[in-house]
Design an enzyme around this catalytic site. Sequence first.
Site, short mmCIF file in Angstrom:
data_model
loop_
_atom_site.label_atom_id
_atom_site.label_comp_id
_atom_site.label_asym_id
_atom_site.label_seq_id
_atom_site.Cartn_x
_atom_site.Cartn_y
_atom_site.Cartn_z
NE ARG A 174 -38.76 -45.62 24.16
CZ ARG A 174 -39.07 -44.51 24.83
NH1 ARG A 174 -38.19 -43.52 24.94
NH2 ARG A 174 -40.26 -44.38 25.39
CB CYS A 175 -33.05 -41.51 20.29
SG CYS A 175 -32.30 -42.04 21.84
CG MET A 176 -32.96 -41.46 15.51
SD MET A 176 -32.03 -41.97 14.06
CE MET A 176 -32.34 -43.75 14.03
#
Length: 408
Positions: free
Chosen positions: A397-399
Amino acid sequence: MTERPIRVFSEIGKLKKVVLHRPGKELENLVPDFLPRLLFDDIPFLEDAQKEHDAFADALRENGVEVLYLERLVADAIDAADVKEQFVDEWLAETGVQSDAMLKALKDHLLAIPDTFDMVLKTMEGFRKTEMPDVSGTSLSDKYETDYPFIVDPMPNLYFTRDPFATMAHGVTLNHMYSETRNRETLYGKYIFDHHPEYGNGAVDRFYNREEATRIEGGDELVLSKDVLAVGISQRTDARSIEKLANRLFKETGFKRILAFLIGENRKFMHLDTVFTMVDYDKFTIHPEIEGGLKVWDLTPNEDGTVNIVEREDQLDVILQDALGVEKVHLIRCGGGDPVAAAREQWNDGSNTLTIAPGVVVVYDRNTVTNKVLEEYGLKLIKLRGSELVRGRGGPRCMSMPLYREDI
């Protein structure tokens, strides 16, 4: 009516378009003595990090997702509006460089790069002292020397595209970041949403701006449904920012509720999405440590345009059931609830998942205990190798920053 270029009304609707940043030479400008300054705990091996990231992008494409790259969007925006020199001037103003002679040398260097895409990559990579000529200015700042090896810091966190701006409804929050190291990243979003042929020139609603005085980051912003947003009060996001965002969203969109989660100022719980992500209509991954004593505030609009704020004292699953209008919510605990496995796998982003369709979730393969539990709940997992990318403390999700999801 023309289709809006951004459409994000959930965390789980089928993902159709996403922004990534392929890790570049900025990772090769990480050095042990200065890792905390650049918000890293370790140094990824660039070649393998790129292979892992390419596999991530390929997995998304194989599942019908169009992948756009941040660096290309920025270059296209700059070229479309013919604002290369303006961009360089703004970028230089945020480098912290004091020497007029060095500023001129950097500007000349960047403007001499013929391809705008290559120039953008160079601004992300940073400048080592060894690669620029000695500028013999006359001011004290020209003559001042330190042991710091960079003239301009690299931006190694850029592959976490979730944070500098966040999409919701038909718009974005262009964020003010926690640290100067990352606040410079938001300049790229500014140029995309000001000048890009598809995403600029007023095509996208703006709910927050990088010039705001209080901080907010995209990892703390989760779109639970077309009516409900969840935002973390964290190391990276200020409670005052959430109230500002609530005022704007309630006036300008159909959102009816914001749940503000206090997760504390702790690096291991850096953002809400490192401890809490939505993976299906009624299922969430969660790090069990945040359940004890979790404070949640419920923000709703008053008829007079003000925001009503009420502290919720119920269990997390009950709060989520109420917000989503479902009979039962399943909280799937990282590490299966085992304290050792949970701590290990949360550190490696076992709770940070990217849902690309209801019940279809991208995860790191290394979190074996958590992944087994997710599969026992009937979820389909797309497993990525997570050896080098994870060293930056961020998961799938962060990426990724969704630009378009199908409605659910």
